[in-house]
Design an enzyme around this catalytic site. Structure first.
Site: not given
Length: 391
Positions: A79, A141-142, A169
């Site tokens: 995402d 995740e966001e 990341e």
């Protein structure tokens, strides 16, 4: 060190496909997961999908080699944040290359790493690993990080937990062993409407929220003055803030509803849940004051995100291995959060190391350097070889 002549798969071509899917967190990611599933089937890689609470949201767990627990996991989310209101110079969902930079939403955060994971599949299979290489791909995740939570529950239920995990990341391929956590709350204030000429005829939800914001600001100052210190972080203490606030309709009506969103970013060792309890206790008199105006009045709390901190010891074998493979002497700390804390809490030591610069994430014209993807390609193969090859 990573050998310079390590084979390079077509990571950029896969990234081109991944960014073409609009997987901003408010949208389903199922079409992208379907594409990844088809890719894995083409390479005869077994995988399991686990769905989230919303339709169209899926995580995926693939295993190359023995279909067991152990080995190493490479983990990424697919995402990304929205592009609304941002001044992009080109279509954010079409990959564009210029001067060695690859531009698209999610290129750095973090479809670049996921593309490298998928591009490595043929080489990982050719290694015939003695221990499994796991690929973990998640949603949301966001926003909530619920994708990683649901995925871990599924992995644990199948007794297939990896021994180690690398979360890709963007860190410019430098190891990160610690990050702050994040606890975010939505707080809703419900009062009683009335005409502004008669304040006693209603209960002002905005006034209650204002007092709550003042308390939160004072608590933020307290953390800065006297909170627990954790060197390596910037700033080296737990932070908190109100980031969103709204309420009211027109000026001459006593506002009945108000709402704010706030967060803590705790250093390892601080307990954000305990701080949330402290906040609720401090605001209890405000709740009681509103409650006098009716049973539907008062203050309501909703957890938006609960992300644990990451704290991998600098002397852990995963730290040493990641330093060795990347050639980095450092093992850094960052103040933003990742899914690594969730993986660590599930019993899987985790480190953060991936291509690209976090400074490019969430911005218009987000980009990742092709050179960073080259380094990531070599890194993934070297890590898998060292952890999963037969002795």
């Amino acid at each position: 060190m990573i050998p310079k002549d390590a084979p390079r798969a077509d990571t950029v071509a896969i990234l081109d496909r991944l960014v073409s899917f609009d997987t901003t967190s408010r949208r389903p990611n199922a079409p992208l997961i379907d594409w990844i599933a088809a890719y894995l089937r083409d390479h005869d890689v077994p995988f399991t999908r686990s769905r989230g609470p919303e339709d169209g949201k899926w995580s995926l767990h693939a295993i190359i080699g023995p279909q067991t627990a152990g080995g190493i996991a490479f983990a990424g989310h697919v995402d990304c944040v929205p592009v609304d209101g941002q001044d992009w110079t080109h279509d954010p969902f079409t990959l564009r290359e210029e001067d060695g930079r690859l531009y698209a939403r999610g290129a750095a955060d973090m479809k670049g790493f996921v593309a490298a994971m998928l591009a490595a599949v043929p080489d990982l299979q050719a290694m015939q690993p003695a221990r499994p290489v796991h690929l973990l791909i998640t949603f949301d995740e966001e926003t909530t990080c619920d994708g990683a939570r649901h995925l871990m529950a599924d992995v644990l239920s199948r007794d297939q937990l990896p021994d180690l995990c690398v979360v890709g990341e963007p860190t410019l391929m430098s190891p990160i062993v610690a990050h702050k956590g994040r606890l975010a709350l939505r707080i809703t204030f419900t009062g009683r409407a009335g005409h502004s000429s008669n304040p006693d005829g209603g209960a002002n939800a905005l006034h209650a929220m204002g007092r709550a914001i003042a308390y939160i600001a004072d608590e933020a100052s307290r953390f800065a003055r006297e909170g627990c210190r954790a060197e390596g972080f910037v700033p080296p203490y737990t932070t908190m803030q109100v980031g969103l606030a709204s309420g009211g309709a027109i000026l001459n009506i006593i506002p009945e509803h108000a709402q704010l969103e706030m967060e803590w970013r705790p250093v390892p060792g601080d307990d954000a849940r305990a701080e949330a309890d402290r906040l609720q206790h401090a605001l209890a008199p405000l709740h009681d004051e509103l409650r006098r105006h009716g049973p539907d009045c008062g203050i309501r709390y909703e957890v938006i995100c609960d992300l644990p901190p990451l704290d991998l010891p600098t002397e852990h074998p995963l730290t040493d291995l990641t330093r060795q493979v990347t050639g980095s002497n450092a093992a850094g700390h960052v103040s933003y959060g990742t899914e690594a804390g969730i993986y660590q809490r599930a019993g899987m030591p985790a480190i953060v190391c991936g291509p690209g610069d976090i400074a490019q994430a969430h911005r218009p014209d987000e980009w990742i350097a092709r050179e960073q993807l080259d380094r990531c390609d070599r890194f993934l193969r070297a890590m898998a070889r060292k952890v999963c090859s037969a002795p």
